[in-house]
Design an enzyme around this catalytic site. Structure first.
Site, PDB file in Angstrom:
ATOM      1  N   SER A  60       3.842  -3.426  -8.198  1.00 39.22           N
ATOM      2  CA  SER A  60       4.792  -3.522  -7.092  1.00 39.22           C
ATOM      3  C   SER A  60       6.121  -4.138  -7.510  1.00 39.22           C
ATOM      4  O   SER A  60       6.763  -3.660  -8.442  1.00 39.22           O
ATOM      5  CB  SER A  60       4.140  -4.304  -5.947  1.00 39.22           C
ATOM      6  OG  SER A  60       4.818  -4.084  -4.733  1.00 39.22           O
ATOM      7  N   ASP A 227       0.769   1.425  -3.603  1.00 40.08           N
ATOM      8  CA  ASP A 227       1.100   0.171  -4.285  1.00 40.08           C
ATOM      9  C   ASP A 227      -0.047  -0.315  -5.180  1.00 40.08           C
ATOM     10  O   ASP A 227      -1.208  -0.323  -4.768  1.00 40.08           O
ATOM     11  CB  ASP A 227       1.384  -0.875  -3.198  1.00 40.08           C
ATOM     12  CG  ASP A 227       2.000  -2.143  -3.717  1.00 40.08           C
ATOM     13  OD1 ASP A 227       1.373  -2.813  -4.548  1.00 40.08           O
ATOM     14  OD2 ASP A 227       3.112  -2.471  -3.283  1.00 40.08           O
TER      15      ASP A 227
END
Length: 377
Positions: A60, A227
């Site tokens: 991320s 993610d």
């Protein structure tokens, strides 16, 4: 009893010994994490420890930082006097400029109104402002940079690296030529708004026989990614399984209390899923720290929510807990951060990394001051 924070998968050889080397894990957390990790890497660079890291695993927001570091790496001198000449202009300055613009809101609007997905818009923004058309093949051979995403279809980790990208169930693609911006966009496609990110591939791109049970279309032709923090917000898996010493930098968020939680099923379900995710993250963090305390593994953990006083260092940089907690509350967004907030986050990452290293791992001298003394934390 200590439980390992990373569990083996069916394709792991559990008899393979750990390498006597160091890995670094950079967590997620949007721009907050991206900028916090800049401070962490600043201190590691100054101490000379960064040049000896052999794997940098990220998810991320941490992957934005790692991607920029990968491109800057060949031009870094790694000498004590090269912070101003190399590290700041080649690594810090581009990320600070990027942190000064908002990309998530515009990407959501354009992704909804125009052809192309929200994930595509995020990737375009990364490419325009940071990565400039570079691909995974532009990353250095060493250290190994691993950009992690979550495969929504298989439920497994999808790893982007220079030699290959793979999911142990779907298979492996050798020497992938995809844009670095796309890999980072997949890694930072945090739900619900920025997820998913789709990769369109050919079944023939995969090395035959490298997937455990899902090496077939549509798993190999339309890869739906989210993610990396959905699977592992610390980016631990590929580092913990290979390296004896692991440094973990955690700028992840924490679920907030709600006096009046929503009761309609979509928002209530989302709240419950966040609670489950928070518990998993907290457990993994405790397992990592317990492994270090027991001596079963070498390394250090530091977090954006750490109280620096807990390290018991008389010469730690001044970081009042109430001030650093304010920084931990910066929203997990890709939203513009003003210059002072950026400098405070960099200072805090720098200071807490320094304290953790000196307390638990490395015999290095204390730093004379923050990178940005005028801003403090």
């Amino acid at each position: 009893m200590i439980t390992d924070p990373v569990h083996p998968i069916p394709t792991d050889d559990e008899n393979t010994p750990l390498e006597p080397t160091t890995a670094l894990c950079l967590s997620g957390g949007g721009y907050r994490a991206m900028v916090f990790h800049v401070g962490v890497l600043w201190r590691l660079y100054e101490t000379g420890l960064l040049k000896n890291v052999r794997r940098i695993s990220s998810v991320s927001g941490g992957s934005i930082t790692a991607g920029m570091l990968a491109l800057a790496w060949p031009g870094l001198s790694f000498t004590p006097d090269s912070v101003d000449s190399d590290f700041i202009p080649k690594f810090v300055a581009p990320l600070r400029a990027f942190a000064g613009i908002t990309i998530d809101a515009e990407s959501v609007i354009l992704g909804a109104l125009l052809p192309g997905s929200i994930g595509d818009r995020i990737a375009e923004a990364y490419d325009d402002h940071l990565f400039r058309g570079k691909t995974l093949q532009d990353m250095p051979d060493e250290p190994r940079f691993v950009i992690n995403a979550t495969n929504v279809q298989s439920g497994a980790l999808w790893r982007f690296m220079k030699p290959y990208m793979r999911d142990y169930r779907v298979g492996e693609v050798k020497n992938p030529e995809i844009l670095l911006a796309q890999a980072v966009a997949a890694s930072s496609a945090f739900p619900p708004v920025l997820s998913p990110f789709e990769l369109r591939l050919k079944d023939s791109d995969f090395v035959p026989g490298t997937g455990l049970d899902l090496q077939r279309p549509p798993f190999t032709t339309r890869v739906v990614l989210s993610d990396g923090g959905v699977y592992d917000n610390l980016g631990l898996e590929t580092a913990w399984k290979r390296h004896q010493t692991v440094l973990v930098s955690d700028a992840g968020g924490k679920i907030e209390a709600e006096e009046e939680p929503e009761t309609d099923w979509p928002r209530h379900s989302y709240r419950i899923l966040n609670l489950i995710d928070n518990q998993v993250r907290s457990l993994r963090k405790r397992q990592v720290i317990d492994s270090f305390k027991s001596g079963t593994r070498k390394g250090a953990y530091w977090g954006i929510r750490t109280d620096i006083a807990n390290y018991g260092l008389a010469d730690a940089l001044p970081c009042p807990f109430e001030r650093t907690l304010q920084l931990a509350e910066v929203p997990t967004r890709l939203k513009r951060l003003d210059a002072t907030t950026q400098e405070r986050l960099i200072n805090w990452g720098y200071a807490v990394c320094d304290a953790a290293l000196r307390k638990h791992l490395a015999a290095v001298g204390p730093p004379p001051a923050f990178p940005y003394p005028q801003s403090g934390v």
